[in-house]
Motif scaffolding. Structure first.
Motif, mmCIF file in Angstrom:
data_model
loop_
_atom_site.group_PDB
_atom_site.id
_atom_site.type_symbol
_atom_site.label_atom_id
_atom_site.label_comp_id
_atom_site.label_asym_id
_atom_site.label_seq_id
_atom_site.Cartn_x
_atom_site.Cartn_y
_atom_site.Cartn_z
ATOM 1 N N CYS A 5 5.480 -2.858 9.790
ATOM 2 C CA CYS A 5 3.942 -2.861 9.972
ATOM 3 C C CYS A 5 3.503 -1.622 10.810
ATOM 4 O O CYS A 5 2.690 -1.014 10.596
ATOM 5 N N TYR A 6 4.292 -1.123 11.781
ATOM 6 C CA TYR A 6 4.117 0.013 12.440
ATOM 7 C C TYR A 6 4.096 1.400 11.530
ATOM 8 O O TYR A 6 3.185 1.953 11.735
ATOM 9 N N THR A 7 5.034 1.364 10.822
ATOM 10 C CA THR A 7 5.113 2.553 9.998
ATOM 11 C C THR A 7 3.926 2.439 8.941
ATOM 12 O O THR A 7 3.265 3.518 8.882
ATOM 13 N N PHE A 8 3.638 1.336 8.465
ATOM 14 C CA PHE A 8 2.584 1.264 7.391
ATOM 15 C C PHE A 8 1.127 1.407 8.450
ATOM 16 O O PHE A 8 0.343 2.338 7.623
ATOM 17 N N LYS A 65 0.770 3.178 11.157
ATOM 18 C CA LYS A 65 0.760 4.567 11.436
ATOM 19 C C LYS A 65 0.294 5.585 10.529
ATOM 20 O O LYS A 65 -0.532 6.360 10.541
ATOM 21 N N HIS A 66 0.682 5.465 9.410
ATOM 22 C CA HIS A 66 0.368 6.426 8.248
ATOM 23 C C HIS A 66 -1.180 6.059 7.418
ATOM 24 O O HIS A 66 -1.761 6.825 7.217
ATOM 25 N N LEU A 67 -1.294 4.696 7.621
ATOM 26 C CA LEU A 67 -2.656 4.329 7.072
ATOM 27 C C LEU A 67 -3.906 4.895 8.073
ATOM 28 O O LEU A 67 -4.797 5.551 7.631
ATOM 29 N N TYR A 104 -0.522 10.834 3.472
ATOM 30 C CA TYR A 104 -0.204 10.029 2.289
ATOM 31 C C TYR A 104 1.388 9.940 1.847
ATOM 32 O O TYR A 104 1.918 10.076 0.744
ATOM 33 N N SER A 105 2.219 10.451 2.897
ATOM 34 C CA SER A 105 3.632 10.406 2.787
ATOM 35 C C SER A 105 4.164 8.813 2.956
ATOM 36 O O SER A 105 5.349 8.602 3.216
ATOM 37 N N ILE A 106 3.109 8.117 2.890
ATOM 38 C CA ILE A 106 3.617 6.544 3.421
ATOM 39 C C ILE A 106 4.490 6.137 2.541
ATOM 40 O O ILE A 106 5.536 5.396 2.771
ATOM 41 N N SER A 107 4.508 6.389 0.955
ATOM 42 C CA SER A 107 5.786 5.962 0.150
ATOM 43 C C SER A 107 6.893 6.698 0.615
ATOM 44 O O SER A 107 8.183 5.893 0.250
#
Length: 137
Positions: A30-33, A35-37, A42-45
């Motif tokens: 959740c944190y990673t998602f 943070k990038h959102l 756009y490096s979320i993937s």
């Protein structure tokens, strides 16, 4: 008695560790998602791919450990060194190693849907060296 105590200890670790590990995993995901959102990064993937890959490896190793005896019986694995059932190996890696050291099984041909040489490339360098030394003895 020693094996029984080891089993009890593993069960205790499972009961205590599972909720802790899942909590860390879910919070980290959740944190990673988020943070990038929030950053519109756009490096979320690129960040989520290793997370999803690790989940797939966990599932694969769990299936190998849990279904090892069944897979050895289904495919009539006679080899005492390369066998399904080790928690630290994937089904694909064992299938690739079986092709090298015992016989080719239809599961390898089926797993080609994951890539032309998926099972042949699945064993790590460390596994290849380890098994090569075991069979040279």
């Amino acid at each position: 008695m020693k094996h029984f105590l080891k089993l009890i200890l593993e069960i205790i670790f499972l009961i205590i560790g599972t909720p802790v590990f899942w909590l860390v995993a879910v919070l980290g995901f959740c944190y990673t998602f988020l943070k990038h959102l929030i950053k519109l990064d756009y490096s979320i993937s690129k960040q989520l791919t290793p997370i999803l890959r690790s989940v797939n490896l966990i599932n694969d190793c769990f299936a190998n450990a849990a279904g090892g005896e069944m897979l050895n019986d289904i495919f009539k694995v006679k080899n005492e060194i390369v066998r399904f059932g080790k928690w630290y190996e994937t089904i694909s890696a064992v299938t690739g190693l079986l092709k090298i050291y015992e016989k080719d099984i239809w599961l390898r041909r089926f797993l080609k849907i994951l890539g032309k040489n998926h099972c042949e490339e699945a064993p790590t360098e460390m596994q290849l060296v380890y098994y090569k030394t075991k069979f040279e003895k």
